[in-house]
Design a protein around this motif. Sequence first.
Motif, PDB file in Angstrom:
ATOM      1  N   LEU A  43      75.404   3.008 101.949  1.00 32.10           N
ATOM      2  CA  LEU A  43      75.161   2.823 100.723  1.00 32.10           C
ATOM      3  C   LEU A  43      76.332   3.043  99.898  1.00 32.10           C
ATOM      4  CD1 LEU A  43      73.340   2.062  98.495  1.00 32.10           C
ATOM      5  CD2 LEU A  43      72.463   4.424  98.332  1.00 32.10           C
ATOM      6  N   PHE A  44      76.930   4.454  99.942  1.00 36.05           N
ATOM      7  CA  PHE A  44      77.829   4.952  99.233  1.00 36.05           C
ATOM      8  C   PHE A  44      79.286   4.149  99.307  1.00 36.05           C
ATOM      9  CE2 PHE A  44      75.825   9.442  98.801  1.00 36.05           C
ATOM     10  CZ  PHE A  44      74.981   9.067  98.294  1.00 36.05           C
ATOM     11  N   ARG A  45      79.685   3.918 100.490  1.00 34.29           N
ATOM     12  CA  ARG A  45      81.020   3.556 101.010  1.00 34.29           C
ATOM     13  C   ARG A  45      80.947   1.888 100.789  1.00 34.29           C
ATOM     14  NH1 ARG A  45      84.317   7.409 104.313  1.00 34.29           N
ATOM     15  NH2 ARG A  45      82.698   9.213 104.773  1.00 34.29           N
ATOM     16  N   GLY A  46      79.865   1.198 101.585  1.00 40.85           N
ATOM     17  CA  GLY A  46      79.878   0.046 101.575  1.00 40.85           C
ATOM     18  C   GLY A  46      79.253  -0.697 100.416  1.00 40.85           C
ATOM     19  N   ARG A  47      78.011  -0.594 100.219  1.00 37.99           N
ATOM     20  CA  ARG A  47      77.391  -1.282  98.970  1.00 37.99           C
ATOM     21  C   ARG A  47      77.965  -0.761  97.692  1.00 37.99           C
ATOM     22  NH1 ARG A  47      76.368  -4.009 102.808  1.00 37.99           N
ATOM     23  NH2 ARG A  47      75.466  -2.380 104.223  1.00 37.99           N
ATOM     24  N   ALA A 107      88.202  16.856 101.429  1.00 37.43           N
ATOM     25  CA  ALA A 107      87.483  17.629 100.487  1.00 37.43           C
ATOM     26  C   ALA A 107      87.424  16.876  99.168  1.00 37.43           C
ATOM     27  CB  ALA A 107      88.458  18.715 100.430  1.00 37.43           C
ATOM     28  N   GLU A 108      88.573  16.097  98.846  1.00 39.31           N
ATOM     29  CA  GLU A 108      88.315  15.374  97.359  1.00 39.31           C
ATOM     30  C   GLU A 108      87.074  14.485  97.717  1.00 39.31           C
ATOM     31  OE1 GLU A 108      93.108  15.442  96.079  1.00 39.31           O
ATOM     32  OE2 GLU A 108      91.903  13.751  97.345  1.00 39.31           O
ATOM     33  N   TYR A 109      87.022  13.724  98.404  1.00 35.26           N
ATOM     34  CA  TYR A 109      85.924  12.591  98.898  1.00 35.26           C
ATOM     35  C   TYR A 109      84.500  13.449  98.749  1.00 35.26           C
ATOM     36  CZ  TYR A 109      83.079   9.029 100.445  1.00 35.26           C
ATOM     37  OH  TYR A 109      82.146   7.849 100.115  1.00 35.26           O
ATOM     38  N   GLU A 110      84.264  14.379  99.266  1.00 30.04           N
ATOM     39  CA  GLU A 110      83.199  15.384  99.342  1.00 30.04           C
ATOM     40  C   GLU A 110      82.856  15.774  97.957  1.00 30.04           C
ATOM     41  OE1 GLU A 110      82.312  19.483 101.368  1.00 30.04           O
ATOM     42  OE2 GLU A 110      83.268  18.138 102.667  1.00 30.04           O
ATOM     43  N   GLN A 111      83.873  15.861  97.222  1.00 32.02           N
ATOM     44  CA  GLN A 111      83.571  16.212  95.728  1.00 32.02           C
ATOM     45  C   GLN A 111      83.128  15.166  94.762  1.00 32.02           C
ATOM     46  OE1 GLN A 111      86.489  19.085  94.671  1.00 32.02           O
ATOM     47  NE2 GLN A 111      85.465  19.652  92.785  1.00 32.02           N
ATOM     48  N   LEU A 112      83.850  14.135  94.989  1.00 33.73           N
ATOM     49  CA  LEU A 112      83.794  12.885  94.452  1.00 33.73           C
ATOM     50  C   LEU A 112      81.964  12.320  94.530  1.00 33.73           C
ATOM     51  CD1 LEU A 112      84.404  10.302  92.916  1.00 33.73           C
ATOM     52  CD2 LEU A 112      84.553   9.145  95.087  1.00 33.73           C
ATOM     53  N   VAL A 166      78.796  10.516  93.007  1.00 32.06           N
ATOM     54  CA  VAL A 166      77.791   9.486  93.613  1.00 32.06           C
ATOM     55  C   VAL A 166      76.546  10.101  94.042  1.00 32.06           C
ATOM     56  CG1 VAL A 166      77.858   7.788  95.684  1.00 32.06           C
ATOM     57  CG2 VAL A 166      80.084   8.775  94.759  1.00 32.06           C
ATOM     58  N   GLN A 167      76.244  11.304  94.737  1.00 33.10           N
ATOM     59  CA  GLN A 167      74.919  11.758  94.856  1.00 33.10           C
ATOM     60  C   GLN A 167      73.979  11.701  93.716  1.00 33.10           C
ATOM     61  OE1 GLN A 167      74.379  12.598  98.370  1.00 33.10           O
ATOM     62  NE2 GLN A 167      72.123  12.596  97.717  1.00 33.10           N
ATOM     63  N   PRO A 168      74.641  12.141  92.478  1.00 32.88           N
ATOM     64  CA  PRO A 168      73.503  12.312  91.320  1.00 32.88           C
ATOM     65  C   PRO A 168      73.208  10.982  91.125  1.00 32.88           C
ATOM     66  CG  PRO A 168      75.617  13.553  90.884  1.00 32.88           C
ATOM     67  CD  PRO A 168      75.806  12.911  92.190  1.00 32.88           C
ATOM     68  N   ILE A 169      73.856   9.782  91.317  1.00 33.14           N
ATOM     69  CA  ILE A 169      73.498   8.226  90.979  1.00 33.14           C
ATOM     70  C   ILE A 169      72.316   8.187  91.990  1.00 33.14           C
ATOM     71  CG2 ILE A 169      74.012   5.976  90.944  1.00 33.14           C
ATOM     72  CD1 ILE A 169      76.864   6.563  90.241  1.00 33.14           C
ATOM     73  N   TYR A 170      72.605   8.485  93.166  1.00 26.38           N
ATOM     74  CA  TYR A 170      71.704   8.145  94.231  1.00 26.38           C
ATOM     75  C   TYR A 170      70.408   9.008  93.981  1.00 26.38           C
ATOM     76  CZ  TYR A 170      68.903   8.234  98.493  1.00 26.38           C
ATOM     77  OH  TYR A 170      67.875   7.919  99.368  1.00 26.38           O
ATOM     78  N   ASP A 171      70.383  10.139  93.443  1.00 27.39           N
ATOM     79  CA  ASP A 171      69.396  11.176  93.327  1.00 27.39           C
ATOM     80  C   ASP A 171      68.529  10.486  92.177  1.00 27.39           C
ATOM     81  OD1 ASP A 171      69.890  12.510  95.153  1.00 27.39           O
ATOM     82  OD2 ASP A 171      70.872  14.251  94.039  1.00 27.39           O
TER      83      ASP A 171
END
Lengths: 52, 817
Positions: free
Chosen positions: B587-591, B602-607, B612-617
């Motif tokens: 979902l995050f990387r592909g869609r 580490a930067e990706y984890e932070q992004l 990203v996670q907040p949009i999903y949540d």
Amino acid sequence: MKMICVNCGYIYDPEKGDPLNGIAPGVAFEALPDGWVCPLCYAGKGAFDPLD
Amino acid sequence: MKPALASLYQAVDLRQPIPPLLIGERTNANGSKLFRERLLADDYQGCLQIGLVQEAGGAQVLDLCAAYAGRDELHDMTELVTLFARSVKLPLMIDSTTPEVIEACLKLYPGRCIVNSVNLEDGGRTLRRVCALLKKYGAAVVALTINERGMAMRAEDKVATARRIHDIAVGEFGLRPSDLLFDALTFTVGAGDVTLRDAAVQTLDAIREIKAALPGVGTVLGVSNISFGLSPASRRVLNSVFLHEAVEAGLDAAIIDAAKVIPLARIQAADRVVCLDLLYDRGEGQAQEPLMRFIDHFKAAAPAGAADVPAAGFESAEKAVYAQIVDGSKDGLEDNLTMLLQRLTPLAVINQLLVPAMRHVGELFGRGELLLPFVLQSAEVMKKAVSWLEPLMEKGEVRQQTRVLLATVQGDVHDIGKNLVDIILSNNGFKVINLGIKVPAETIIAEARAHQVDVIGLSGLLVKSALVMRDSLAQYRAAGLTQPILLGGAALTPRFVAESCVPEYGAPVVYCPDAFAGLKAVRAHEEGRLVSTVWSATGTAAALRPGTRGAEIARDNPVPAPPFLGARLVESVDPALVLPYVNLQALFRGRWGYRRAKLSAAEYEQLVAEKVQPIYDGLARRAVEEGLIRPKVAYGYFRCFSEGDALHVRDGADTHVFSFPRQAESPHLCIADYFKSAEEGGDVAGFFVVSIGEAIDREAHALYEANRYHDYLMLHGFGVEVTDALAEYWHAVMRRELGIAGCEPPDQVGYVTQGYQGSRFGFGYPACPDLEAHRPVFSMLRPERIGVTLSETMQMVPEQTTSAIIAHHPQAKYFAV
């Protein structure tokens, strides 16, 4: 480095290679042939993202 | 060694070949109201946005200050420095006088920064503490000419203070003189304070003398302080003139809003004289004081407006609009466009400013420096700007645009890919005629003629669509079409296009893996250098074919007992049971396109954590609480037996025959192989149709129509992956009911690689591409009762629906024919 298919989530682990596509263990992602595709969803190499 | 600062991305020399070094001043809680408001709201991303605008506006270093009463400066600064270090390409100036904050930032910052600032207010105690840190972390520093008696007002006092700081920093701590930037302090000449009438002269003299007395050191000024108390428009002019004078005196760096600097050549002579008179406190024999003359002069100039002030306004509006497109920010867009229209026609704004900005966005995407969701935000700004400008165009002022026809081919309802291409092309200056979904070849031919299009783009997700594209090319050739045809879609490969499609048509046929490849192809066509896709097999790739290798299919596996025979409905599945099965990576990387690209782990984890996670949540919450998804299932178990490539499925008195294709090459797999023949005693097959309802389809369509591209992509992608999750979840339920759930996967990766017994094969997907199979499936399951219908081309409606046949055989796994 492990690489993840952004289309389906399959993880290419160089330590394991890709037996379904006849790729032996120890082959780095960069060294895979250009025509190599994800063994699960057939996405090309461009659809892979670094995992770690 | 040249004195320089560095961020993760680049080094910047402290001494510029053409001074001054421009240090952005708007990311300062005390200097910018907007920054302060965002800081007070804990809106760090909003703070970052201001930094990015500064960067786009020409700053070379960013001053970052979060010292504000009532705030936890240490916390704010560590958060901001972390965020800025990752997202801003410019090196940072850590603006704090608190040693603890300075040390925390120096420790965090992945480059070489400069601290702002030290002074001698307490006689040198703090100075020494900070100097030790500077030495330890190797940073540069700004030193203010403030001593125990306060701010030095006279040139000689400023120089003496600078000398004392220099002796401590260089003499005691061994800092390099070139890493010291002395700020001789700027006081306003605009407040009418008699003691400050020669403040500018004192500062300029001090710059000259410090440079002469302390070899190797640099100088810096907070330039805009010079004009406090004056009108905004006149301030810009005075600041620019003062900056010029200071550079003449030897100034190396300026803390200033770079976008607001007016080149001296653009300032009219009369304005310049008034400014210089005020700065140098001169004008003997004139009736009025220099300050009053300055104020009157700009008061008179202002209403007529036009001449000078807009020069500054125009230039900054130009930069601001460009930055807004690149940053995807819509705030104040109309104001900036209004300003631009004083000089440019609407068409010129589009062609000279907006289109190049979008081109830059495309380049950033191509280099992996900008992710797809951010590109869509840029496109939204572009769309808004063009929609605002177009009605203002003169009659006859027509955009010369290459015309591109887009369509999802006959029999295919998937439109996200085609719509992304539409968004990217139409917001890069091309005219797109979007014919929608399920478009027959005849319609494409007629519309291509009617609109005299230059390029045709065909899209389709299904395996069958790739064949439709191939088969229709001869028809296009026969109809006399000569436009290049671009092909895009999940089931296409460059090899298929090159070998099976290119020979069928008389003009270039080009494989486009994504929307930007489409953009590139259309541009190549404009430049007359578009050619057909070629495929050359390299290495062993040509011989490769994905899919399970070798191995006979075992015939002695036990047949599980189904819990019931026939079809059942589950009209309401709790969304909370489905969401854990969502493949977040896909979902995050592909869609969604939030790929790692150039970011570190580490930067990706932070992004992901921050964006990203907040949009999903948020979507997941809506799914559970607002009924955004309404998962429903029609499924069943049926007796069956295989006969060659066919599977005979018994449904009460009826028997349905599914003819499955077999791989043409080794290992020659076919779905029927996983089921026992009549002679072997027959078998049992599961089927399901699952849907999350039509709410997401409807809302996504509305978002697209409203040009909310980013949210459209997010919602659509969410729908696709939740539908998949529902299929995954229900497959697990059916394995439990069959009693074959003994080895369930421990994690998401296990589901991706089918670490469970058996497999499900989706109709329309690689192992059984033929959608005709939906006819018997619908006859058996009757999913109309959960709101799913079949289109005339055998596709299920609503879009967020999927179907499958379930094989329990332990060797059954995905493959493609």
